[in-house]
Scaffold this motif. Structure first.
Motif: not given
Length: 722
Positions: A480-508
């Motif tokens: 749920q925290a992962l989904i939440g960060l994704g929704k918040l990152a859609a409104q914040n470009d700086d947060l999106a740059k931070i969590i994109l690598p983290v999300v990709a690592r979780e997926l792999e």
């Protein structure tokens, strides 16, 4: 003299026609000495015939046999009852299975605060049980005439049970209805949809009003698909004007009584005192307090009231809902059950809107109550978004504009942040209140999306810390925290740059399919804002994930991105999507076919043709091929290949057949030349080594494509010569 002999009619040993079957069925039904099991087996064999007329005639036999068996059973049961004897017949087997025993009659309802009710209804006869299973299957027949006959037959069976059976038989037949008639809400024939909406909703409402102890637990046990079907039927009835105000008022009266504070005896005594021992007019509706032996009755009735009221908000009894909203805190119910009922109330109030609520109560009072329940984490996760939207409606009078300066949002965000005890989550995850923390995360995300400027930095940091934990006990909170960060990152470009690598690592790398599924959702959303092809490549590799849910989620996300042109179609991504045509799960296959035929093919009409030869080499994993050298970069890509014989060969041929069947006539003709040049020519020239498994499979598949009947099917269109 006419010397031409007339040829005698040829005998057929195949399936009988409908008229012969109808004549045979009447003789079978007329034979009162035939055993029901023999009749059921005979009808089953004929129900599987290919001709629709034969199947329709078989349905008539099924209906007549079931009605006769039920009528005789009820007659014997009444005779036994009048003479003082007992007749015990039972059937606890799933519908369509063969009963093991016909022993003692049983009926029980078991429920827990966190799970659905388990119900067991008696069944009259084993043969009837088997034949009703066949009739249920015919309700989903591919032929519309057969479906109509089966559906009307099921309606006739219910009529017989209601007239002659008791509550146990009535509850059992309604359970059969749910399995056979609820799917008709999505029938391709609109006439069937409308007719079944009239019948099913009327039966459900009548069941709640007359037999609530049977119907309410069944409504409680509806799964998601059945709930959607019920909602769709209500919508159809509203469009036809079939939902009456009296229905909603009567159901609302039962729903209100179910969460009343007085006991059944007090309520009945008070009613008799007012009427001097005479029943009021509304007493024709059973008082729900009298059936409060099981708390699941309340949730079932409120679920029906929600669907009826949201479909027709003008008929909703808002004062009754507001009264029940205040009384539910004093009701002795489980937290989960109380949360479910609150969810239904919130949906009804949200459908009524600001205008409907303000006519009955001060919106500020209700707004304060909703905020209080949100802050105390009493609203279930599924209803938090609706509750927040209700607060917006009660604040502004409309949900289109939100005042971010309102202190309400900061108050809710502070309470959500206060629930995230990171020290306890990290050090002692076994003893954390996961449900309260989950509600806090969801509420914080919903509020932050409405008022991003009020979002505290510590809340985002807490979500990142939860995501970084390695304990398996909090995997649900991490997802749920992962989904939440994704929704918040859609409104914040700086947060999106931070969590994109983290999300990709979780997926792999994540071993939990829930984490991979949520990571896929977030990555598909954030891919709209990322210019890097690396994340698209990762999403493409996930199409070979071992989880059906993850594969379907990624495929749907990529389809939307390609349709909206947020990403470009690369050759390797195309081949990975094509490989899902042979997926073992039908739902994934259907999404892949939709993506190829409805999204990609209209934009690039030659995509299937241009990649056919490369796909042959790719699926055979011919390491000497140019396509394999370019696109197979590691073990992730190798999972898409299907080399060798046996099952892999069958899957490869199914993919090729799908591609060939969607070629144009010109492409089919040109493909022969392309195969001769790029495959057979390379074999003769030595570029393809047929001594290897990949090279040999590539040549065999190319020759199969040349000989395939689909590749020879040419339809001359009017513009063919162009």
């Amino acid at each position: 003299m006419n010397l031409i002999r007339r040829r005698p009619p040829r005998r057929t040993t195949g399936a009988p026609d409908a008229s012969a079957f109808a004549e045979g069925s009447s003789s079978v039904l007329g034979d009162t000495g035939s055993r029901p099991a023999t009749l059921a087996q005979s009808v089953l064999a004929r129900s599987e015939e290919a001709k629709a007329a034969v199947r329709r005639a078989a349905v008539s036999v099924l209906v007549a046999a079931v009605v006769r068996e039920l009528s005789e059973t009820f007659s014997r049961k009444r005779t036994k009852s009048n003479s003082g004897g007992e007749l015990d017949v039972s059937m606890d087997e799933p519908l369509g299975s063969s009963p093991k025993d016909a022993g003692t009659d049983t009926y029980s309802v078991s429920a827990s605060p966190v799970g659905p009710a388990t119900m067991h209804f008696s069944h009259p006869l084993p043969a009837t049980h088997a034949m009703l299973g066949m009739l249920k299957d015919r309700c989903g027949d591919k032929a519309g005439s057969v479906r109509k006959a089966a559906i009307h037959g099921m309606v006739e069976v219910v009529r017989v049970v209601k007239e002659g059976g008791g509550e146990l038989e009535w509850g059992w037949i309604w359970k059969t209805w749910k399995a056979s008639l609820f799917p008709t809400a999505f029938d391709p024939d609109n006439a069937i949809q409308e007719e079944m909406a009239d019948i099913v909703i009327a039966e459900v409402v009548e069941g709640v009003l007359q037999r609530p102890s049977i119907m309410s637990p069944l409504l409680f046990s509806l799964d998601r698909t059945s709930t959607l079907a019920l909602r769709h039927m209500c919508t159809i009835l509203v469009r036809k004007g079939g939902i009456t105000k009296s229905w909603i008022q009567n159901i609302g009266r039962v729903a209100q009584d179910l969460i009343g504070r007085k006991s059944a005896s007090d309520a009945i005594t008070k009613d008799k005192g007012k009427g001097k021992g005479k029943a009021r007019k509304t007493d024709s509706i059973p008082r729900a307090n009298a059936i409060r032996g099981t708390d699941i009755n309340a949730e079932g009735v409120w679920r029906l009231y929600r669907e009826l009221s949201t479909a027709s908000p003008a008929f909703a009894d808002v004062p009754m809902v507001l009264t029940s909203w205040e009384n539910i805190e004093n009701e002795v119910l489980g937290d989960d059950l109380k949360g479910r009922i609150l969810e239904h109330m919130i949906e009804v109030l949200g459908a009524a809107g600001f205008k409907g609520i303000s006519a009955s109560e001060d919106p500020r009072k209700l707004r304060a109550s909703v905020i209080d329940k949100l802050g105390m984490m009493l609203i279930p996760v599924r209803a938090i978004a609706s509750a927040v939207n209700l607060v917006v409606q009660l604040t502004e009078g409309k949900a289109a504009k939100v005042n971010e300066a309102d202190s309400t949002w900061k108050l809710l965000l502070d309470r959500a942040e206060g629930q995230l005890d990171l020290k306890k989550i990290v050090e002692n995850p076994q003893h954390v209140d996961s449900e309260a923390i989950l509600r806090a995360i969801v509420m914080g995300i919903c509020v932050a999306q409405l008022a991003p400027n009020a979002l505290p930095t510590k809340f985002v940091a807490s979500l990142q810390s939860i995501l970084a934990t390695t304990s398996k006990e909090v995997i649900g909170l991490k997802a749920q925290a992962l989904i939440g960060l994704g929704k918040l990152a859609a409104q914040n470009d700086d947060l999106a740059k931070i969590i994109l690598p983290v999300v990709a690592r979780e997926l792999e790398t994540s071993l939990d399919f829930t984490m991979r599924n949520n990571a896929a959702i977030v990555l598909c959303d954030l891919a709209r804002y990322s210019k890097s092809d690396r994340y698209v490549h990762i999403l493409g590799n996930t199409l070979a994930d071992e989880s059906e849910l993850v594969r379907r989620q990624v495929l749907q996300g990529l389809t939307r991105l390609l349709q909206e042109e947020y990403i470009k179609l690369s050759p390797d991504l195309f081949l990975k999507i094509v490989s899902r045509v042979a997926d073992p799960v039908p739902e994934v296959r259907s999404v892949a076919e939709y993506c190829l035929l409805e999204v990609l093919l209209p934009k690039q009409p030659g995509c299937l043709y241009s990649h056919f030869v490369d796909n042959v080499a790719f699926l055979n994993n011919d390491t000497d091929s140019r396509a394999v050298k370019i696109w197979v970069r590691g073990e992730m890509e190798v999972r898409f290949t299907l080399p060798g014989d046996g099952e892999n060969e069958i899957k490869r041929r199914s993919i090729f057949k799908f591609m060939l069947s969607n070629f144009t006539d010109v492409q089919r003709l040109e493909l022969r030349q392309k195969i001769c040049t790029d495959v057979i020519g390379n074999v003769l020239g030595g570029q393809i080594d047929i001594t290897t498994q990949g090279g040999r499979g590539q040549l065999q598949d190319a020759l199969w494509a040349l000989c395939c009947q689909v590749s020879h099917h040419i339809t001359l269109h009017e513009d063919f010569h162009d």
